[in-house]
Scaffold this motif. Structure first.
Motif, short mmCIF file in Angstrom:
data_model
loop_
_atom_site.label_atom_id
_atom_site.label_comp_id
_atom_site.label_asym_id
_atom_site.label_seq_id
_atom_site.Cartn_x
_atom_site.Cartn_y
_atom_site.Cartn_z
N VAL A 245 4.54 1.89 -3.81
CA VAL A 245 4.17 0.88 -2.83
C VAL A 245 5.09 1.06 -1.62
CG1 VAL A 245 4.10 -1.60 -2.36
CG2 VAL A 245 3.39 -0.73 -4.59
N GLU B 3 -2.99 -1.77 -3.48
CA GLU B 3 -2.31 -1.33 -4.70
C GLU B 3 -3.19 -1.72 -5.87
OE1 GLU B 3 1.80 -2.28 -7.18
OE2 GLU B 3 1.31 -3.45 -5.39
N SER B 4 -3.48 -0.79 -6.75
CA SER B 4 -4.31 -1.07 -7.93
C SER B 4 -3.56 -2.00 -8.87
CB SER B 4 -4.66 0.23 -8.64
OG SER B 4 -5.44 -0.06 -9.80
N VAL B 5 -4.26 -3.03 -9.34
CA VAL B 5 -3.65 -3.95 -10.30
C VAL B 5 -4.37 -3.92 -11.65
CG1 VAL B 5 -2.65 -5.46 -8.58
CG2 VAL B 5 -4.97 -5.88 -9.36
N SER B 6 -5.59 -3.37 -11.69
CA SER B 6 -6.29 -3.21 -12.96
C SER B 6 -7.48 -2.29 -12.75
CB SER B 6 -6.76 -4.56 -13.52
OG SER B 6 -7.76 -5.11 -12.70
#
Length: 85
Positions: A50, A75-78
């Protein structure tokens, strides 16, 4: 995420331009989309922390677009694969 809107009727030209652009090094994944109103969207996935500064597609030159390119970083969170257990 890179998104641009072509001058009316030039969406195919913008799509071709975006697909021809190379980056200094390859992302993990790159997808190119088109949408109504001659819009083109390019999503790239990077193995980067990040706040990192991965390369981006440039602004198209000349009178190909109606406004400056929009860029966002996410940002990928899932990840949902759609599979059920």
């Amino acid at each position: 995420m890179w998104e641009a809107r072509a001058v009316e009727g030039r969406g195919a030209e913008l799509l071709e331009w975006a697909r021809a652009q190379t980056l200094p090094y390859a992302p993990l994944r790159r997808e190119t989309f088109r949408a109504e109103q001659d819009r083109v969207l390019v999503l790239t996935w990077w193995d980067a922390a990040v706040g990192a500064d991965p390369p981006e597609l440039p602004e198209p030159t000349g009178d190909l677009v109606t406004r400056p390119v929009h860029r966002w970083r996410f940002e990928s969170v899932s990840v949902d694969t759609g599979a059920t257990s």
